[in-house]
Design an enzyme around this catalytic site. Structure first.
Site, PDB file in Angstrom:
ATOM      1  N   GLY A  12       7.159  -6.043   4.343  1.00  0.00           N
ATOM      2  CA  GLY A  12       7.616  -4.754   4.521  1.00  0.00           C
ATOM      3  C   GLY A  12       8.728  -4.241   3.706  1.00  0.00           C
ATOM      4  N   THR A  13       9.225  -4.905   2.561  1.00  0.00           N
ATOM      5  CA  THR A  13      10.214  -4.353   2.011  1.00  0.00           C
ATOM      6  C   THR A  13      10.187  -3.083   1.607  1.00  0.00           C
ATOM      7  OG1 THR A  13       9.694  -5.322  -0.403  1.00  0.00           O
ATOM      8  CG2 THR A  13      11.045  -6.537   1.234  1.00  0.00           C
ATOM      9  N   ASN A  14       8.974  -2.492   0.948  1.00  0.00           N
ATOM     10  CA  ASN A  14       8.722  -1.211   0.774  1.00  0.00           C
ATOM     11  C   ASN A  14       8.768  -0.206   1.867  1.00  0.00           C
ATOM     12  OD1 ASN A  14       7.676  -0.506  -2.331  1.00  0.00           O
ATOM     13  ND2 ASN A  14       6.776  -2.481  -1.747  1.00  0.00           N
ATOM     14  N   ILE A  86      -9.128  -3.358   4.192  1.00  0.00           N
ATOM     15  CA  ILE A  86      -9.934  -2.351   3.248  1.00  0.00           C
ATOM     16  C   ILE A  86     -10.164  -1.238   4.583  1.00  0.00           C
ATOM     17  CG2 ILE A  86     -11.988  -1.769   2.255  1.00  0.00           C
ATOM     18  CD1 ILE A  86      -9.937  -3.634   0.575  1.00  0.00           C
ATOM     19  N   LEU A  87     -10.032  -0.014   4.345  1.00  0.00           N
ATOM     20  CA  LEU A  87     -10.440   0.946   5.219  1.00  0.00           C
ATOM     21  C   LEU A  87     -11.793   1.341   4.913  1.00  0.00           C
ATOM     22  CD1 LEU A  87      -6.952   2.874   4.868  1.00  0.00           C
ATOM     23  CD2 LEU A  87      -7.699   1.386   6.801  1.00  0.00           C
ATOM     24  N   ASN A 101      -1.437   4.872  -1.404  1.00  0.00           N
ATOM     25  CA  ASN A 101      -1.212   3.249  -1.466  1.00  0.00           C
ATOM     26  C   ASN A 101      -0.167   2.961  -2.690  1.00  0.00           C
ATOM     27  OD1 ASN A 101      -1.842   0.477  -1.268  1.00  0.00           O
ATOM     28  ND2 ASN A 101      -3.027   0.607  -2.813  1.00  0.00           N
ATOM     29  N   HIS A 103       0.059   0.150  -5.592  1.00  0.00           N
ATOM     30  CA  HIS A 103      -0.499  -0.998  -6.218  1.00  0.00           C
ATOM     31  C   HIS A 103       0.419  -1.803  -7.357  1.00  0.00           C
ATOM     32  CE1 HIS A 103      -3.882  -3.427  -7.433  1.00  0.00           C
ATOM     33  NE2 HIS A 103      -3.566  -3.222  -8.413  1.00  0.00           N
TER      34      HIS A 103
HETATM   35  C1  GRF Z   1       3.828  -4.487  -3.058  1.00  0.00           C
HETATM   36  O1  GRF Z   1       3.996  -5.244  -4.420  1.00  0.00           O
HETATM   37  C2  GRF Z   1       2.589  -3.518  -3.255  1.00  0.00           C
HETATM   38  O2  GRF Z   1       2.403  -3.188  -4.370  1.00  0.00           O
HETATM   39  C3  GRF Z   1       1.643  -4.311  -2.536  1.00  0.00           C
HETATM   40  O3  GRF Z   1       1.871  -5.093  -1.728  1.00  0.00           O
HETATM   41  C4  GRF Z   1       3.300  -5.368  -1.855  1.00  0.00           C
HETATM   42  C5  GRF Z   1       4.127  -5.222  -0.557  1.00  0.00           C
HETATM   43  O4  GRF Z   1       5.373  -5.771  -0.583  1.00  0.00           O
HETATM   44  N1  GRF Z   1       0.527  -3.358  -2.213  1.00  0.00           N
HETATM   45  P1  GRF Z   1       6.475  -5.325   0.497  1.00  0.00           P
HETATM   46  O5  GRF Z   1       5.614  -6.104   1.779  1.00  0.00           O
HETATM   47  O6  GRF Z   1       6.788  -3.989   0.701  1.00  0.00           O
HETATM   48  O7  GRF Z   1       7.559  -6.393   0.280  1.00  0.00           O
END
Ligand code: GRF
Length: 187
Positions: A12-14, A86-87, A101, A103
């Site tokens: 969950g760093t994003n 997958i949804l 999303n 990617h």
């Molecule tokens: C990211 O690289 C994103 O592109 C992919 O999953 C990863 C999630 O990374 N869909 P994080 O959990 O946000 O660190």
């Protein structure tokens, strides 16, 4: 005020970046109304640390239906931030235009079934690509096929390995994801 539901499966760093950008107003006038994880993961801990409503909905029978029932009525945008389930078609159609999303490659290259996490980076390196990157796109029932919102590129060096490439791509994700979210919310 726009309400965002975030779905996560991993570190969950994003997600953290989204939380921070909402706080700093880089993503303006928005709040996370719910974080859903499909497994125990650090993303859930981040929800707890920030006192954000969260729910664990495990994969299995009726997963998409259970998830659909959990999405709050007032949700304006559903964000998949490293979400590995997958949804189903019904879910994607119900929320069409409202799910995005991220990617870790330059779609339409290196997308589709089985193309997730390090599998993507490995394929990019094996194909001797000179660049890769990240793509934020709308989610449709075709895996990684929805309209592209924003992309960011990184150079793939000759001595690149999966770890170094993954690291670079995470950095570009932190740049483009908040921008793409802001763009979609203000559209
Ligand atoms: C990211 O690289 C994103 O592109 C992919 O999953 C990863 C999630 O990374 N869909 P994080 O959990 O946000 O660190």
């Amino acid at each position: 005020m726009k309400n965002i539901t975030v779905l996560v499966s991993g570190g969950g760093t994003n997600l953290q970046r989204i939380i921070d950008c909402i706080d700093s107003k880089e993503i303006s006038d928005a709040k996370i109304n719910l974080i859903v994880a499909d497994r125990e993961c650090f993303g859930l801990e981040r929800a707890k640390n920030h006192q954000i409503s969260h729910q664990l909905i495990k994969r299995g029978k009726d997963f998409s239906e259970n998830l659909e029932n959990a999405i709050p009525e007032n949700t304006d945008l559903i964000i998949l931030a490293g979400f590995l389930s997958i949804l189903n078609k019904e879910f994607c159609e119900k929320f069409e235009g409202k799910i995005i999303n991220i990617h870790p490659a330059l779609l339409p290259k290196f997308g589709g079934k089985g193309m997730w996490g390090n599998h993507v980076h490995q394929a990019v390196i094996e194909a001797k690509e000179q660049e890769s990157g990240a793509t934020v796109h709308f989610v449709t029932s075709g895996i990684d096929e929805g309209e592209i919102i924003l992309q960011g590129k990184v150079k793939v060096d000759v001595d690149e390995n999966i770890e170094t490439l993954a690291k670079k791509i995470h950095q570009i994700e932190y740049e483009i994801f908040p921008k793409a979210i802001e763009k979609v919310l203000r559209y």
